[in-house]
Design a protein around this motif. Structure first.
Motif, PDB file in Angstrom:
ATOM      1  N   ILE A 197       0.835  -1.202   0.000  1.00  0.00           N
ATOM      2  CA  ILE A 197       0.000   0.000   0.000  1.00  0.00           C
ATOM      3  C   ILE A 197       0.866   1.246   0.000  1.00  0.00           C
ATOM      4  O   ILE A 197       0.547   2.248  -0.662  1.00  0.00           O
ATOM      5  CB  ILE A 197      -0.946  -0.030   1.218  1.00  0.00           C
ATOM      6  CG1 ILE A 197      -1.984  -1.137   1.036  1.00  0.00           C
ATOM      7  CG2 ILE A 197      -1.628   1.320   1.406  1.00  0.00           C
ATOM      8  CD1 ILE A 197      -2.905  -1.306   2.218  1.00  0.00           C
ATOM      9  N   PHE A 198       1.977   1.218   0.741  1.00  0.00           N
ATOM     10  CA  PHE A 198       2.877   2.370   0.789  1.00  0.00           C
ATOM     11  C   PHE A 198       3.400   2.697  -0.606  1.00  0.00           C
ATOM     12  O   PHE A 198       3.402   3.868  -1.019  1.00  0.00           O
ATOM     13  CB  PHE A 198       4.041   2.087   1.731  1.00  0.00           C
ATOM     14  CG  PHE A 198       5.025   3.219   1.838  1.00  0.00           C
ATOM     15  CD1 PHE A 198       4.855   4.215   2.778  1.00  0.00           C
ATOM     16  CD2 PHE A 198       6.121   3.294   0.990  1.00  0.00           C
ATOM     17  CE1 PHE A 198       5.748   5.267   2.877  1.00  0.00           C
ATOM     18  CE2 PHE A 198       7.023   4.336   1.064  1.00  0.00           C
ATOM     19  CZ  PHE A 198       6.833   5.330   2.027  1.00  0.00           C
ATOM     20  N   ILE A 199       3.841   1.690  -1.346  1.00  0.00           N
ATOM     21  CA  ILE A 199       4.366   1.923  -2.699  1.00  0.00           C
ATOM     22  C   ILE A 199       3.278   2.477  -3.608  1.00  0.00           C
ATOM     23  O   ILE A 199       3.490   3.469  -4.320  1.00  0.00           O
ATOM     24  CB  ILE A 199       4.943   0.617  -3.273  1.00  0.00           C
ATOM     25  CG1 ILE A 199       6.159   0.167  -2.465  1.00  0.00           C
ATOM     26  CG2 ILE A 199       5.339   0.799  -4.737  1.00  0.00           C
ATOM     27  CD1 ILE A 199       6.704  -1.181  -2.877  1.00  0.00           C
ATOM     28  N   ALA A 200       2.104   1.850  -3.587  1.00  0.00           N
ATOM     29  CA  ALA A 200       1.019   2.299  -4.460  1.00  0.00           C
ATOM     30  C   ALA A 200       0.601   3.731  -4.136  1.00  0.00           C
ATOM     31  O   ALA A 200       0.397   4.557  -5.042  1.00  0.00           O
ATOM     32  CB  ALA A 200      -0.173   1.356  -4.326  1.00  0.00           C
ATOM     33  N   SER A 201       0.490   4.044  -2.844  1.00  0.00           N
ATOM     34  CA  SER A 201       0.069   5.382  -2.443  1.00  0.00           C
ATOM     35  C   SER A 201       1.142   6.416  -2.756  1.00  0.00           C
ATOM     36  O   SER A 201       0.831   7.511  -3.244  1.00  0.00           O
ATOM     37  CB  SER A 201      -0.259   5.402  -0.948  1.00  0.00           C
ATOM     38  OG  SER A 201      -0.604   6.701  -0.526  1.00  0.00           O
ATOM     39  N   PHE A 202       2.395   6.103  -2.476  1.00  0.00           N
ATOM     40  CA  PHE A 202       3.479   7.049  -2.729  1.00  0.00           C
ATOM     41  C   PHE A 202       3.551   7.417  -4.203  1.00  0.00           C
ATOM     42  O   PHE A 202       3.652   8.600  -4.558  1.00  0.00           O
ATOM     43  CB  PHE A 202       4.811   6.472  -2.258  1.00  0.00           C
ATOM     44  CG  PHE A 202       5.975   7.410  -2.437  1.00  0.00           C
ATOM     45  CD1 PHE A 202       6.322   8.288  -1.426  1.00  0.00           C
ATOM     46  CD2 PHE A 202       6.720   7.413  -3.607  1.00  0.00           C
ATOM     47  CE1 PHE A 202       7.381   9.164  -1.579  1.00  0.00           C
ATOM     48  CE2 PHE A 202       7.783   8.289  -3.776  1.00  0.00           C
ATOM     49  CZ  PHE A 202       8.119   9.156  -2.752  1.00  0.00           C
ATOM     50  N   ILE A 203       3.492   6.415  -5.077  1.00  0.00           N
ATOM     51  CA  ILE A 203       3.584   6.681  -6.512  1.00  0.00           C
ATOM     52  C   ILE A 203       2.366   7.479  -6.983  1.00  0.00           C
ATOM     53  O   ILE A 203       2.486   8.399  -7.814  1.00  0.00           O
ATOM     54  CB  ILE A 203       3.719   5.366  -7.293  1.00  0.00           C
ATOM     55  CG1 ILE A 203       5.067   4.706  -6.960  1.00  0.00           C
ATOM     56  CG2 ILE A 203       3.609   5.599  -8.791  1.00  0.00           C
ATOM     57  CD1 ILE A 203       5.272   3.359  -7.598  1.00  0.00           C
ATOM     58  N   ALA A 204       1.183   7.151  -6.460  1.00  0.00           N
ATOM     59  CA  ALA A 204      -0.029   7.873  -6.855  1.00  0.00           C
ATOM     60  C   ALA A 204       0.043   9.343  -6.444  1.00  0.00           C
ATOM     61  O   ALA A 204      -0.278  10.238  -7.233  1.00  0.00           O
ATOM     62  CB  ALA A 204      -1.254   7.210  -6.238  1.00  0.00           C
TER      63      ALA A 204
END
Length: 275
Positions: A197-204
């Motif tokens: 979730i951290f990766i997906a949210s950070f990139i978004a």
């Protein structure tokens, strides 16, 4: 039989490699084009590789725009927004997974219903709210609408439901309360899914364009996605510096992925096994 299996695995690996190269080819060309001169970029047929390392494009990026400031703004917004999302989503998911309260299912369905509302429909309302709170052109004004996510709450809630409630019962017998069980037991057990979730949210959040464009009005508050448009001049579009700027912008996202790559793979594998 063994030879057929090896051949099938080899063909499948080759197919996956080909698909991966097709997917990543625009990124590779962007990096290659960032080292090309204007004549190389405008040549026909187009060049796939530069004749040398032409660094003038990168010099133009850093001299004509405060790119480092843009990167810092985007990094700060993405990190704080992602941390806020993880905190609010995990706490809400814990409540809907382990606690009992009135209208629990109704509230959960209400939150799921917000996922069907397009984000663009809320821009005007959010802007008026932020303006009334005197947060225009501030970090708080950009971040405040990013602090919660129904999607990530739903994902974490579904994951928490796979964890046996016997862990909670045993921890309560040992004297743990809800907060200690959440922080000391549940969160460490959920590191893989939280890393995903951290990766997906950070990139978004790193790639967010419209909301920072509306809320910020000074150069020092611009994010990278907004600031990179400063390389497009009214009389012409200079593709070399734009490609160089995009290449620099890609670096933080790639670093975040590399740092959390192990946890991401574990989260995907664990999700597949549980599914």
């Amino acid at each position: 039989m063994k030879t057929k299996r090896q051949t099938r695995d080899l063909l499948f690996s080759g197919f996956c490699l080909l698909v991966g190269l097709i997917v990543i080819s625009p990124v590779l060309y962007c990096v290659s084009a960032s080292f090309m001169t204007s004549s190389e970029l405008s040549s026909f047929p187009p060049n796939l590789l530069p004749s040398g390392f032409y660094l003038k494009n990168y010099e133009t990026v850093f001299t004509s725009t405060p790119l480092l400031r843009f990167i810092w703004n985007s990094f700060l917004i993405a990190m704080i927004g992602t941390a806020g999302r993880l905190i609010t989503s995990s706490l809400a998911a814990y409540a809907f997974s382990f606690l009992e309260f009135r209208f629990k299912k109704l509230w959960f369905m209400f939150i799921l219903g917000t996922m069907m509302i397009p984000g663009d429909m809320l821009i005007i309302t959010n802007y008026i709210t932020v303006a009334n709170m005197r947060m225009i052109n501030t970090y708080s004004g950009v971040i405040i609408v990013m602090m919660a996510s129904a999607t990530y709450m739903f994902i974490l809630r579904q994951y928490f439901l796979t964890i046996s409630k016997e862990y909670k019962d045993a921890s309560f017998i040992d004297g743990c309360g809800d907060f200690r069980f959440f922080t000391r037991i549940l969160v460490p057990m959920s590191r893989s899914i939280m890393a995903s979730i951290f990766i997906a949210s950070f990139i978004a959040l790193w790639n967010t364009y419209l909301w920072p464009l509306l809320v910020t009005n000074s150069e020092n508050m611009r994010t990278v996605q907004v600031g990179i448009t400063m390389l497009q001049f009214s009389e012409s579009v200079i593709y070399g510096p734009i490609m160089a700027g995009v290449t620099v912008i890609l670096i933080p996202s790639v670093l975040v992925f590399l740092v959390f790559q192990k946890q991401l793979v574990q989260g995907i594998t664990l999700g597949g096994l549980k599914g």
